[in-house]
Design a protein around this motif. Structure first.
Motif, mmCIF file in Angstrom:
data_model
loop_
_atom_site.group_PDB
_atom_site.id
_atom_site.type_symbol
_atom_site.label_atom_id
_atom_site.label_comp_id
_atom_site.label_asym_id
_atom_site.label_seq_id
_atom_site.Cartn_x
_atom_site.Cartn_y
_atom_site.Cartn_z
ATOM 1 N N VAL A 8 0.853 -1.191 0.000
ATOM 2 C CA VAL A 8 0.000 0.000 0.000
ATOM 3 C C VAL A 8 0.886 1.237 0.000
ATOM 4 N N TRP A 9 0.511 2.211 -0.810
ATOM 5 C CA TRP A 9 1.224 3.476 -0.913
ATOM 6 C C TRP A 9 0.280 4.605 -0.544
ATOM 7 N N ILE A 10 0.848 5.735 -0.153
ATOM 8 C CA ILE A 10 0.060 6.887 0.275
ATOM 9 C C ILE A 10 0.462 8.113 -0.532
ATOM 10 N N MET A 11 -0.543 8.885 -0.967
ATOM 11 C CA MET A 11 -0.320 10.161 -1.654
ATOM 12 C C MET A 11 -0.787 11.266 -0.730
ATOM 13 N N LYS A 12 0.082 12.260 -0.520
ATOM 14 C CA LYS A 12 -0.254 13.372 0.371
ATOM 15 C C LYS A 12 -0.041 14.684 -0.363
ATOM 16 N N PRO A 13 -1.033 15.583 -0.349
ATOM 17 C CA PRO A 13 -0.829 16.886 -0.981
ATOM 18 C C PRO A 13 0.212 17.698 -0.228
ATOM 19 N N ILE A 14 1.019 18.433 -0.956
ATOM 20 C CA ILE A 14 2.097 19.216 -0.350
ATOM 21 C C ILE A 14 1.543 20.358 0.499
ATOM 22 N N GLY A 15 0.503 21.021 0.033
ATOM 23 C CA GLY A 15 0.006 22.203 0.736
ATOM 24 C C GLY A 15 -1.196 21.950 1.604
ATOM 25 N N SER A 16 -1.278 20.817 2.280
ATOM 26 C CA SER A 16 -2.437 20.514 3.105
ATOM 27 C C SER A 16 -1.975 19.953 4.449
ATOM 28 N N ALA A 17 -2.910 19.840 5.386
ATOM 29 C CA ALA A 17 -2.574 19.331 6.721
ATOM 30 C C ALA A 17 -3.773 18.598 7.301
ATOM 31 N N GLN A 18 -3.568 17.959 8.430
ATOM 32 C CA GLN A 18 -4.610 17.279 9.197
ATOM 33 C C GLN A 18 -5.317 16.183 8.409
ATOM 34 N N GLY A 19 -4.596 15.509 7.533
ATOM 35 C CA GLY A 19 -5.156 14.377 6.806
ATOM 36 C C GLY A 19 -5.995 14.722 5.592
ATOM 37 N N ARG A 51 -11.281 22.104 -7.995
ATOM 38 C CA ARG A 51 -10.121 22.895 -8.401
ATOM 39 C C ARG A 51 -9.817 22.655 -9.871
ATOM 40 N N ALA A 52 -9.420 23.693 -10.564
ATOM 41 C CA ALA A 52 -9.073 23.566 -11.981
ATOM 42 C C ALA A 52 -7.597 23.197 -12.161
ATOM 43 N N GLU A 53 -6.738 23.719 -11.314
ATOM 44 C CA GLU A 53 -5.297 23.474 -11.452
ATOM 45 C C GLU A 53 -4.887 22.207 -10.709
ATOM 46 N N PRO A 54 -3.885 21.484 -11.221
ATOM 47 C CA PRO A 54 -3.418 20.282 -10.525
ATOM 48 C C PRO A 54 -2.666 20.648 -9.252
ATOM 49 N N GLU A 55 -2.683 19.740 -8.315
ATOM 50 C CA GLU A 55 -2.020 19.962 -7.031
ATOM 51 C C GLU A 55 -0.815 19.031 -6.927
ATOM 52 N N ALA A 56 0.263 19.481 -6.301
ATOM 53 C CA ALA A 56 1.466 18.665 -6.138
ATOM 54 C C ALA A 56 1.290 17.703 -4.959
ATOM 55 N N TYR A 57 1.762 16.479 -5.141
ATOM 56 C CA TYR A 57 1.642 15.446 -4.113
ATOM 57 C C TYR A 57 2.984 14.778 -3.854
ATOM 58 N N ILE A 58 3.110 14.210 -2.660
ATOM 59 C CA ILE A 58 4.242 13.361 -2.293
ATOM 60 C C ILE A 58 3.700 11.937 -2.204
ATOM 61 N N VAL A 59 4.452 10.986 -2.752
ATOM 62 C CA VAL A 59 4.052 9.581 -2.681
ATOM 63 C C VAL A 59 5.110 8.825 -1.897
ATOM 64 N N GLN A 60 4.671 7.995 -0.954
ATOM 65 C CA GLN A 60 5.597 7.181 -0.175
ATOM 66 C C GLN A 60 4.907 5.891 0.247
ATOM 67 N N ARG A 61 5.696 4.912 0.618
ATOM 68 C CA ARG A 61 5.147 3.642 1.074
ATOM 69 C C ARG A 61 4.411 3.867 2.387
#
Length: 87
Positions: A8-19, A51-61
């Motif tokens: 299982v992998w997780i994607m997290k938005p760069i500019g967000s918090a609290q899950g 949202r119209a613009e794409p958001e940057a994400y971090i992916v990690q195990r």
């Protein structure tokens, strides 16, 4: 790395918090399906338009059994001030 280890992998938005905006996946096709959902960034209670613009994400195990302190996940942050440096 993804194809070699699976799991299982997780994607997290760069500019967000609290899950907010976190997405778990185990197949690459799940990312394509997720990207086509214009309301993917909304929580149940949100009323904002998609949202119209794409958001940057971090992916990690994803770590299934993390180390807990007092029954809660934690992170350690270390801040250092270097006042001088001589090679």
């Amino acid at each position: 790395e993804f194809k070699r280890s699976g799991g299982v992998w997780i994607m997290k938005p760069i500019g967000s918090a609290q899950g907010r905006g976190i997405f778990l996946f185990s197949r690459l096709s799940e990312i394509s399906e997720w990207r086509t959902d214009p309301y993917r960034h909304l929580n149940k209670d949100d009323k904002d338009p998609p949202r119209a613009e794409p958001e940057a994400y971090i992916v990690q195990r994803y770590i299934e059994n993390p180390y807990l302190v007092g029954g809660k996940k934690f992170d350690m942050r270390l801040y250092v001030l270097v006042t001088s440096f001589s090679p």
